[in-house]
Design a protein around this motif. Sequence first.
Motif, PDB file in Angstrom:
ATOM      1  N   SER A  35      15.195  -8.573   4.683  1.00  0.00           N
ATOM      2  CA  SER A  35      14.754  -9.895   5.133  1.00  0.00           C
ATOM      3  C   SER A  35      13.264 -10.089   4.964  1.00  0.00           C
ATOM      4  CB  SER A  35      15.149 -10.085   6.593  1.00  0.00           C
ATOM      5  OG  SER A  35      14.609  -9.036   7.393  1.00  0.00           O
ATOM      6  N   VAL A  36      12.433  -9.259   5.631  1.00  0.00           N
ATOM      7  CA  VAL A  36      10.999  -9.478   5.618  1.00  0.00           C
ATOM      8  C   VAL A  36      10.431  -9.368   4.216  1.00  0.00           C
ATOM      9  CG1 VAL A  36      10.350  -7.066   6.068  1.00  0.00           C
ATOM     10  CG2 VAL A  36       8.847  -8.921   6.813  1.00  0.00           C
ATOM     11  N   LEU A  37      11.075  -8.616   3.348  1.00  0.00           N
ATOM     12  CA  LEU A  37      10.596  -8.480   1.973  1.00  0.00           C
ATOM     13  C   LEU A  37      10.679  -9.794   1.207  1.00  0.00           C
ATOM     14  CD1 LEU A  37      12.125  -5.040   0.883  1.00  0.00           C
ATOM     15  CD2 LEU A  37       9.790  -5.523   1.623  1.00  0.00           C
ATOM     16  N   ALA A 338       4.212   4.062  -5.265  1.00  0.00           N
ATOM     17  CA  ALA A 338       4.590   5.459  -5.524  1.00  0.00           C
ATOM     18  C   ALA A 338       5.642   5.952  -4.533  1.00  0.00           C
ATOM     19  CB  ALA A 338       3.396   6.405  -5.513  1.00  0.00           C
ATOM     20  N   GLY A 339       6.841   6.136  -5.066  1.00  0.00           N
ATOM     21  CA  GLY A 339       7.923   6.722  -4.282  1.00  0.00           C
ATOM     22  C   GLY A 339       8.497   5.812  -3.226  1.00  0.00           C
ATOM     23  N   ILE A 340       8.375   4.500  -3.371  1.00  0.00           N
ATOM     24  CA  ILE A 340       8.833   3.558  -2.347  1.00  0.00           C
ATOM     25  C   ILE A 340      10.311   3.217  -2.575  1.00  0.00           C
ATOM     26  CG2 ILE A 340       8.413   1.353  -1.212  1.00  0.00           C
ATOM     27  CD1 ILE A 340       5.986   3.129  -1.129  1.00  0.00           C
ATOM     28  N   THR A 341      11.125   3.393  -1.545  1.00  0.00           N
ATOM     29  CA  THR A 341      12.510   2.935  -1.585  1.00  0.00           C
ATOM     30  C   THR A 341      12.589   1.544  -0.962  1.00  0.00           C
ATOM     31  OG1 THR A 341      13.057   3.819   0.592  1.00  0.00           O
ATOM     32  CG2 THR A 341      13.302   5.324  -1.299  1.00  0.00           C
ATOM     33  N   PRO A 342      13.645   0.790  -1.238  1.00  0.00           N
ATOM     34  CA  PRO A 342      13.774  -0.526  -0.613  1.00  0.00           C
ATOM     35  C   PRO A 342      13.731  -0.471   0.914  1.00  0.00           C
ATOM     36  CG  PRO A 342      15.286  -0.349  -2.455  1.00  0.00           C
ATOM     37  CD  PRO A 342      14.688   1.024  -2.264  1.00  0.00           C
ATOM     38  N   THR A 343      14.380   0.524   1.503  1.00  0.00           N
ATOM     39  CA  THR A 343      14.373   0.637   2.965  1.00  0.00           C
ATOM     40  C   THR A 343      12.968   0.903   3.488  1.00  0.00           C
ATOM     41  OG1 THR A 343      16.640   1.448   2.982  1.00  0.00           O
ATOM     42  CG2 THR A 343      15.304   1.913   4.927  1.00  0.00           C
ATOM     43  N   GLU A 344      12.240   1.779   2.805  1.00  0.00           N
ATOM     44  CA  GLU A 344      10.873   2.068   3.225  1.00  0.00           C
ATOM     45  C   GLU A 344       9.981   0.850   3.008  1.00  0.00           C
ATOM     46  OE1 GLU A 344       7.506   5.570   2.715  1.00  0.00           O
ATOM     47  OE2 GLU A 344       8.955   5.241   1.114  1.00  0.00           O
ATOM     48  N   ALA A 345      10.222   0.115   1.951  1.00  0.00           N
ATOM     49  CA  ALA A 345       9.455  -1.102   1.710  1.00  0.00           C
ATOM     50  C   ALA A 345       9.607  -2.066   2.874  1.00  0.00           C
ATOM     51  CB  ALA A 345       9.916  -1.754   0.411  1.00  0.00           C
ATOM     52  N   GLU A 346      10.832  -2.218   3.353  1.00  0.00           N
ATOM     53  CA  GLU A 346      11.090  -3.091   4.503  1.00  0.00           C
ATOM     54  C   GLU A 346      10.310  -2.623   5.723  1.00  0.00           C
ATOM     55  OE1 GLU A 346      13.462  -6.210   6.550  1.00  0.00           O
ATOM     56  OE2 GLU A 346      12.940  -5.800   4.470  1.00  0.00           O
ATOM     57  N   GLU A 347      10.242  -1.320   5.927  1.00  0.00           N
ATOM     58  CA  GLU A 347       9.520  -0.780   7.080  1.00  0.00           C
ATOM     59  C   GLU A 347       8.021  -0.988   6.936  1.00  0.00           C
ATOM     60  OE1 GLU A 347       7.144   1.593   9.519  1.00  0.00           O
ATOM     61  OE2 GLU A 347       7.349   2.094   7.382  1.00  0.00           O
ATOM     62  N   LEU A 348       7.479  -0.750   5.741  1.00  0.00           N
ATOM     63  CA  LEU A 348       6.043  -0.896   5.522  1.00  0.00           C
ATOM     64  C   LEU A 348       5.593  -2.340   5.739  1.00  0.00           C
ATOM     65  CD1 LEU A 348       5.594   1.327   2.324  1.00  0.00           C
ATOM     66  CD2 LEU A 348       4.491   1.715   4.544  1.00  0.00           C
ATOM     67  N   VAL A 349       6.360  -3.280   5.199  1.00  0.00           N
ATOM     68  CA  VAL A 349       5.992  -4.682   5.344  1.00  0.00           C
ATOM     69  C   VAL A 349       6.288  -5.178   6.753  1.00  0.00           C
ATOM     70  CG1 VAL A 349       6.437  -7.022   4.511  1.00  0.00           C
ATOM     71  CG2 VAL A 349       6.298  -5.127   2.881  1.00  0.00           C
ATOM     72  N   GLY A 350       7.434  -4.794   7.292  1.00  0.00           N
ATOM     73  CA  GLY A 350       7.819  -5.238   8.631  1.00  0.00           C
ATOM     74  C   GLY A 350       6.882  -4.746   9.711  1.00  0.00           C
ATOM     75  N   SER A 351       6.314  -3.547   9.524  1.00  0.00           N
ATOM     76  CA  SER A 351       5.403  -2.981  10.517  1.00  0.00           C
ATOM     77  C   SER A 351       3.976  -3.488  10.353  1.00  0.00           C
ATOM     78  CB  SER A 351       5.400  -1.454  10.404  1.00  0.00           C
ATOM     79  OG  SER A 351       4.831  -1.051   9.159  1.00  0.00           O
ATOM     80  N   GLY A 352       3.718  -4.188   9.261  1.00  0.00           N
ATOM     81  CA  GLY A 352       2.368  -4.665   9.005  1.00  0.00           C
ATOM     82  C   GLY A 352       1.466  -3.656   8.334  1.00  0.00           C
ATOM     83  N   LYS A 353       1.997  -2.493   7.958  1.00  0.00           N
ATOM     84  CA  LYS A 353       1.180  -1.494   7.271  1.00  0.00           C
ATOM     85  C   LYS A 353       0.816  -1.933   5.861  1.00  0.00           C
ATOM     86  CE  LYS A 353       2.990   2.532   9.761  1.00  0.00           C
ATOM     87  NZ  LYS A 353       3.732   3.816   9.636  1.00  0.00           N
ATOM     88  N   ALA A 354       1.637  -2.774   5.274  1.00  0.00           N
ATOM     89  CA  ALA A 354       1.386  -3.278   3.928  1.00  0.00           C
ATOM     90  C   ALA A 354       1.842  -4.724   3.837  1.00  0.00           C
ATOM     91  CB  ALA A 354       2.110  -2.426   2.890  1.00  0.00           C
ATOM     92  N   ALA A 355       1.174  -5.493   2.992  1.00  0.00           N
ATOM     93  CA  ALA A 355       1.608  -6.865   2.744  1.00  0.00           C
ATOM     94  C   ALA A 355       2.760  -6.897   1.757  1.00  0.00           C
ATOM     95  CB  ALA A 355       0.446  -7.693   2.210  1.00  0.00           C
ATOM     96  N   GLY A 356       2.837  -5.851   0.919  1.00  0.00           N
ATOM     97  CA  GLY A 356       3.892  -5.783  -0.073  1.00  0.00           C
ATOM     98  C   GLY A 356       3.904  -4.430  -0.737  1.00  0.00           C
ATOM     99  N   VAL A 357       4.844  -4.243  -1.643  1.00  0.00           N
ATOM    100  CA  VAL A 357       4.973  -2.969  -2.351  1.00  0.00           C
ATOM    101  C   VAL A 357       5.124  -3.246  -3.843  1.00  0.00           C
ATOM    102  CG1 VAL A 357       6.048  -1.790  -0.394  1.00  0.00           C
ATOM    103  CG2 VAL A 357       7.498  -2.905  -2.122  1.00  0.00           C
ATOM    104  N   PHE A 358       4.788  -2.240  -4.622  1.00  0.00           N
ATOM    105  CA  PHE A 358       5.074  -2.268  -6.049  1.00  0.00           C
ATOM    106  C   PHE A 358       6.060  -1.156  -6.371  1.00  0.00           C
ATOM    107  CE2 PHE A 358       1.025  -4.605  -6.453  1.00  0.00           C
ATOM    108  CZ  PHE A 358       1.488  -5.661  -7.236  1.00  0.00           C
ATOM    109  N   LEU A 359       7.120  -1.521  -7.064  1.00  0.00           N
ATOM    110  CA  LEU A 359       8.110  -0.574  -7.539  1.00  0.00           C
ATOM    111  C   LEU A 359       8.019  -0.499  -9.053  1.00  0.00           C
ATOM    112  CD1 LEU A 359      11.200  -1.680  -5.387  1.00  0.00           C
ATOM    113  CD2 LEU A 359       9.388  -0.070  -4.786  1.00  0.00           C
ATOM    114  N   GLY A 360       8.576   0.579  -9.619  1.00  0.00           N
ATOM    115  CA  GLY A 360       8.463   0.736 -11.053  1.00  0.00           C
ATOM    116  C   GLY A 360       9.729   1.149 -11.751  1.00  0.00           C
TER     117      GLY A 360
END
Length: 408
Positions: A35-37, A338-360
């Motif tokens: 959702s937050v992503l 680097a090494g971001i999974t979709p679930t971790e991306a949700e946690e990083l953005v949802g917690s406010g630690k990151a505004a977004g992620v880059f996947l490759g």
Amino acid sequence: MEEYKKTRLDDSLAILIFSQFTLLNSNRVFCTPMSVLFTPLRLGSTTISNRIGMSALTRNRSSGTVPNDLMLEYYVQRAKGGAGLIVSEGILITRQGTEWPAAPGIWDKSHIDGWKKITDAVHEAGGKMYAQLAHGGRANHPHAPEQIAAGVPVYAPSAISARGGKFRFIPREPGYAVPTEIPDPTVLIAQFKQAALNAKEAGFDGVELHGANGYLVHQFLDSTANHRTDKWGGSVENRTRFALEILKELVEVWGPDVALKISPTGGYNDMGMPLQDTIDTFGHLLREVNEMNLAYVTLVRYHPFFDVEFDGKKRATQHDVIETFAPFLTNTSVFVNAGITPTEAEELVGSGKAAGVFLGLNWITHPDLGRRIKAGKELDNVIDFQHLHGAEGVDPALGYTDYKEAIY
């Protein structure tokens, strides 16, 4: 697979090869609906539709150094597939800085025209796209075809070669050579500015300065690669000067639509300083960057895949780059890579630690990655390592635009 790992990878691709690292050990990864992503985010003067960016991935598919229609198809697939922001593969600002064959440039009109076709098509598909501006520095080789065509030496901050390296397209696969010290760094700063002007003419939405993974900008930052005794080396203020002067020129051209990518843990391309030197250097850099109101800064975090071993010792400086450096960026959006999974991306953005992620990696194997993540669909395409960078005499679409697309 083990043999592949021994082959030297391109920087942006190497970093992102493990951005869904579980795929190296399993054919199927399952997502839960996110959702937050999928909330919009303002970056400079551009609003992106979601927080899942496609990071720079060098794929060696250009016609010489000119972007082509196959590249257009590749980027449009991913714009339609739900990338919030696409960052181009590393675009070389000058032929002299070109490490790999069939990597695109942006130093003349043919490049501008080729990229304009791509950005127009990406925009028509609803996407946004930044140009990553790059120069290989000492990671180039004097026997590389484009370097020979340039007719000038391989440049670096200091005449210090990186350890390692493997150039699969040069006979006998030589390692890195000793570069020539750059006599006047302002010449290269001017080339970055011209590249930024060309990127604007080519229709990009912004530019990202490649300051990571042992390439030219990173080489100036790192005290193990930069031994200069003039105003471009020595102190933290001097070693960060090159990056900051480039960013000032990019901001002059682009205003707020400028970004920076850094990899403070080092490792790749023989980078890495002691921890305190790392914190002092990148801390000073980011304090200055924070006052520039950039669109975003990407922090490439530590991953063991990227931690090169020399003389029985790991090269990287392990630390938590988010915890250490995000506090410096109070005015700038932070993206993590680097090494971001979709679930971790949700946690990083949802917690406010990151505004977004880059996947490759998963953007390579799943043209519809954003749509799959949003729908909670499995990530089951397996990467075609054999054709990752293309191969002479082989259909360049293999391993590039031929991955199955499920949810358009």
